[in-house]
Design an enzyme around this catalytic site. Structure first.
Site, PDB file in Angstrom:
ATOM      1  CE  LYS A 221      -4.355  -1.962   1.077  1.00 56.08           C
ATOM      2  NZ  LYS A 221      -5.346  -2.363   2.065  1.00 56.08           N
ATOM      3  NE  ARG A 256      -7.472  -8.417  -0.006  1.00 56.54           N
ATOM      4  CZ  ARG A 256      -7.028  -7.654  -1.015  1.00 56.54           C
ATOM      5  NH1 ARG A 256      -5.995  -6.868  -0.822  1.00 56.54           N
ATOM      6  NH2 ARG A 256      -7.626  -7.687  -2.188  1.00 56.54           N
TER       7      ARG A 256
END
Ligand code: HH2
Length: 281
Positions: A221, A256
């Site tokens: 991210k 994840r």
């Protein structure tokens, strides 16, 4: 602790679960366009299983900041053959969708869990999940993917996210979803600035104390580049691992990840230290 996803009970006490992120989209921030056809997506999902993923999370709509919504028909066209192919091969599949219609079709095609980044924003979603006995990930997001990074604001981000997730878990149960099927996610990058993401990663013990397994998705991210400087998403796996290790130390039960090989090593080494579980040897 355990997480029930239809007929299966995933044991989150034994080891941290690794969820492989598989985006069947043209525009996802990390793997957009790579698995846009069903055949290559199924192949990548099977590879994730061989690499040791506990679940494969199939998504047909990008939720990256600024992403445009996708019609249900198009989302179904993207994800259904992939869910079907992976479920037939024995994979535990979660469907990353906020649409009840897509969730229902994916569950009928063999998915075991619904990963809903709007935490039951679609009024039809809870009924679909409850009647299938499916697992459900409830994620915290401020705003919508189109607007969420404009100016996220919190007084106390950890307390606010914990309160929101506890409220959505209560709403899910009121709608007939068994508490053993629930998993909570602080939504790293979903309407959060760098400091908010860091506070949430530090605050995992407070989120775990809500009483459900916690899923953390820091993989590749943008906040990682906010710390390290400009690094393309595919070069953020070591940085992702650092965030995930600390999340596991704080009590996260599921990570994840895009790179399952790295994710599995991350989880196993963190588990060996934190939970005193040596995987082998
Ligand atoms: N992050 C993304 C998508 N879905 N689901 C959960 N539960 N937690 C997350 O942190 C999470 C998620 C964003 O990553 P990705 O799927 O790779 O990108 P995109 O949304 O652009 O498809």
């Amino acid at each position: 602790m355990t997480w029930r996803v239809r007929a299966r009970v995933l044991d989150t006490a034994a080891h941290t679960l690794v969820m492989g992120a598989l985006n069947v989209t043209p525009d996802s921030f990390s793997d957009g366009g790579r698995y846009a056809d069903a055949e290559s997506a199924v192949r990548r999902g099977l590879e994730m299983l061989e690499e040791g993923a506990d679940l494969v999370d199939v998504g047909g709509e990008s939720t990256r900041p600024g992403a445009e919504p996708v019609e249900a028909a198009e989302e179904l066209r993207r994800v259904l053959p992939v869910v079907r192919g992976l479920a037939a091969a024995g994979a535990v599949v979660s469907i990353d969708t906020c649409k009840a219609e897509v969730a229902a079709a994916a569950l009928a095609a063999g998915a075991a869990a619904v990963n809903d980044v709007t935490a039951l924003g679609d009024p039809g979603m809870a009924g679909v999940v409850a009647s299938a006995g499916a697992g459900l990930v409830l994620l915290h997001m401020q705003g919508t993917p189109r607007t969420m990074q404009v100016d996220p604001h919190y007084e106390d981000v950890v307390a606010e996210v914990a309160r929101f997730l506890a409220g959505r878990a209560a709403a899910a149960q009121a709608a007939g979803i068994d508490p053993s099927c629930l998993c909570l996610d602080p939504g790293i990058g979903f309407g959060k600035g760098l400091e908010h993401n860091l506070a949430l990663l530090r605050g995992i013990p407070e989120l775990a104390a809500v009483g459900y397994p916690v899923l953390v998705g820091a993989s590749r991210k943008r906040f990682l580049a906010g710390i390290l400087g400009p690094l393309p998403p595919a070069e953020r796996d070591a940085a992702s691992a650092a965030a995930h290790v600390l999340a596991i130390a704080g009590g996260a039960a599921v990570i994840r990840v895009h790179n399952v090989v790295v994710g599995l090593q991350t989880a196993r080494v963190a588990d060996a230290i934190v939970r005193a579980v040596a995987a082998r040897g």
